[in-house]
Design a protein around this motif. Structure first.
Motif, PDB file in Angstrom:
ATOM      1  N   GLN A 257      30.195  43.272  40.877  1.00  0.00           N
ATOM      2  CA  GLN A 257      29.169  42.987  41.875  1.00  0.00           C
ATOM      3  C   GLN A 257      29.708  42.209  43.081  1.00  0.00           C
ATOM      4  O   GLN A 257      28.931  41.629  43.840  1.00  0.00           O
ATOM      5  CB  GLN A 257      28.039  42.183  41.218  1.00  0.00           C
TER       6      GLN A 257
ATOM      7  N   LYS B  43      29.821  43.736  47.703  1.00  0.00           N
ATOM      8  CA  LYS B  43      28.940  43.450  48.836  1.00  0.00           C
ATOM      9  C   LYS B  43      29.401  42.207  49.577  1.00  0.00           C
ATOM     10  O   LYS B  43      29.403  42.166  50.814  1.00  0.00           O
ATOM     11  CB  LYS B  43      27.500  43.283  48.356  1.00  0.00           C
TER      12      LYS B  43
ATOM     13  N   LEU C  72      31.039  37.528  39.409  1.00  0.00           N
ATOM     14  CA  LEU C  72      30.604  38.710  40.153  1.00  0.00           C
ATOM     15  C   LEU C  72      31.682  39.793  40.147  1.00  0.00           C
ATOM     16  O   LEU C  72      31.388  40.986  39.998  1.00  0.00           O
ATOM     17  CB  LEU C  72      30.255  38.332  41.594  1.00  0.00           C
TER      18      LEU C  72
END
Length: 324
Positions: free
Chosen positions: A175, A178, A170
């Motif tokens: 990503q 978050k 990730l």
């Protein structure tokens, strides 16, 4: 790796949480040329130095929930292990070189009360055995024990490894933010109800894991914690010093069998020290110092109360200048 000489979001957040503590960032050069960095209170205190060492993959922010309650009475040192937060990475992590870094801090700042959470608790115990003259006592907050790690079922080991690898993927794909924000906000809400300070903590948390290398270190430390043979060897070689030792264990967050094994090993570890005590903290998960900060602070202050009067209060060593 963020430049520690630029504006430091971690210091900004911690100063907002503990405005009177005079928190600064300091650093020391290690023999291999890398720098180990920590945060330190500069306010005059009547109590001894307390050196805080966090859990696997965690940084100085791991202690944010209890720093304000301790900063008025004690000189606090909280450091980032190699490759985490503001500290430079090691090429390969081992128990030995992580203990060596902690011993170097003890040589600079000791004598100190060592407080270690999870993986940091295991390192604190080994460092105290290596440098007993620089340690006043130990407070081990749901500390890792290699025999608990040995008892983790295979399916949980596989799930943990998949999660750690997925984290790196990730991060590589951009990503991971978050997840960082979610974890940072959970920490912030445990520390304060002030929305502005919460945002500072979230920003500091995101900054502490800004690089792919920092996320790789999270995986490397967790893998190191699972190397039972290396930890067993280190424990077999240690000579337990005659120190007051307080062991805190949680009541939730582990499968029942592992929780029972953790409690059993905490009893055994406490009994192996002449002045050892095991305290079960009710309604707390693995991060006891965040779930039950008041209970953790009370345990630390009780440990200080076991020290001879004045021990560790005077003749503190001169420390390096803050990073700018």
């Amino acid at each position: 790796m963020p430049n520690p000489h630029q504006s430091d979001p971690v210091i900004t957040a911690l100063r907002a949480l503990a405005p009177g503590a005079g928190l600064v960032r300091r650093e020391m050069a290690r023999a291999d040329g890398r720098h180990l960095r920590w945060v330190e209170t500069t306010k005059d205190s009547v109590g001894p130095t307390i050196l805080l060492t966090a859990g696997a993959g965690d940084t100085v922010l791991d202690w944010a929930a209890i720093i304000p309650a301790l900063a008025d009475e004690f000189r606090l040192i909280a450091y980032d292990r190699a490759g985490l937060g503001a500290s430079d990475p090691l090429r390969r992590l081992t128990i030995a070189n992580q203990v060596d870094d902690l011993v170097a801090l003890l040589d600079l700042h000791g004598p100190a009360l060592l407080v270690g959470h999870s993986w940091g608790g295991l390192l604190a115990e080994f460092a105290a055995a290596a440098r007993p003259d620089a340690v006043l006592g130990l407070v081990l907050v749901d500390a890792t024990h290699e025999e608990v790690m040995a008892a983790v079922p295979v399916n949980l080991r596989i799930a943990s490894e998949l999660m750690l690898t997925w984290m790196v993927v990730l991060k590589s794909l951009g990503q991971f933010e978050k997840r960082l924000t979610r974890h940072g906000r959970a920490l912030a809400e445990r520390c304060t109800d002030d929305a502005e300070i919460q945002e500072l903590i979230v920003a500091a948390y995101r900054n502490s894991y800004a690089s792919r290398g920092q996320v790789l270190t999270i995986r490397a430390e967790n893998r190191l914690a699972s190397r039972v043979r290396e930890a067993r060897k280190a424990r077999a070689a240690m000579v337990r010093p005659d120190l007051p030792v307080t062991i805190l264990t949680a009541t939730r967050g582990k499968p029942p069998a592992l929780r029972a094994r953790s409690a059993e090993l905490a009893d055994q570890t406490a009994a192996s020290y002449r002045r050892g005590v095991h305290v079960v903290v009710q309604d707390a998960g693995h991060s006891i110092h965040q779930d039950q900060p008041a209970a953790t602070v009370a345990a630390i202050k009780a440990a200080v109360g076991q020290l001879p009067a004045g021990q560790g209060d005077d003749d503190q060593p001169e420390t390096p200048q803050p990073s700018r």
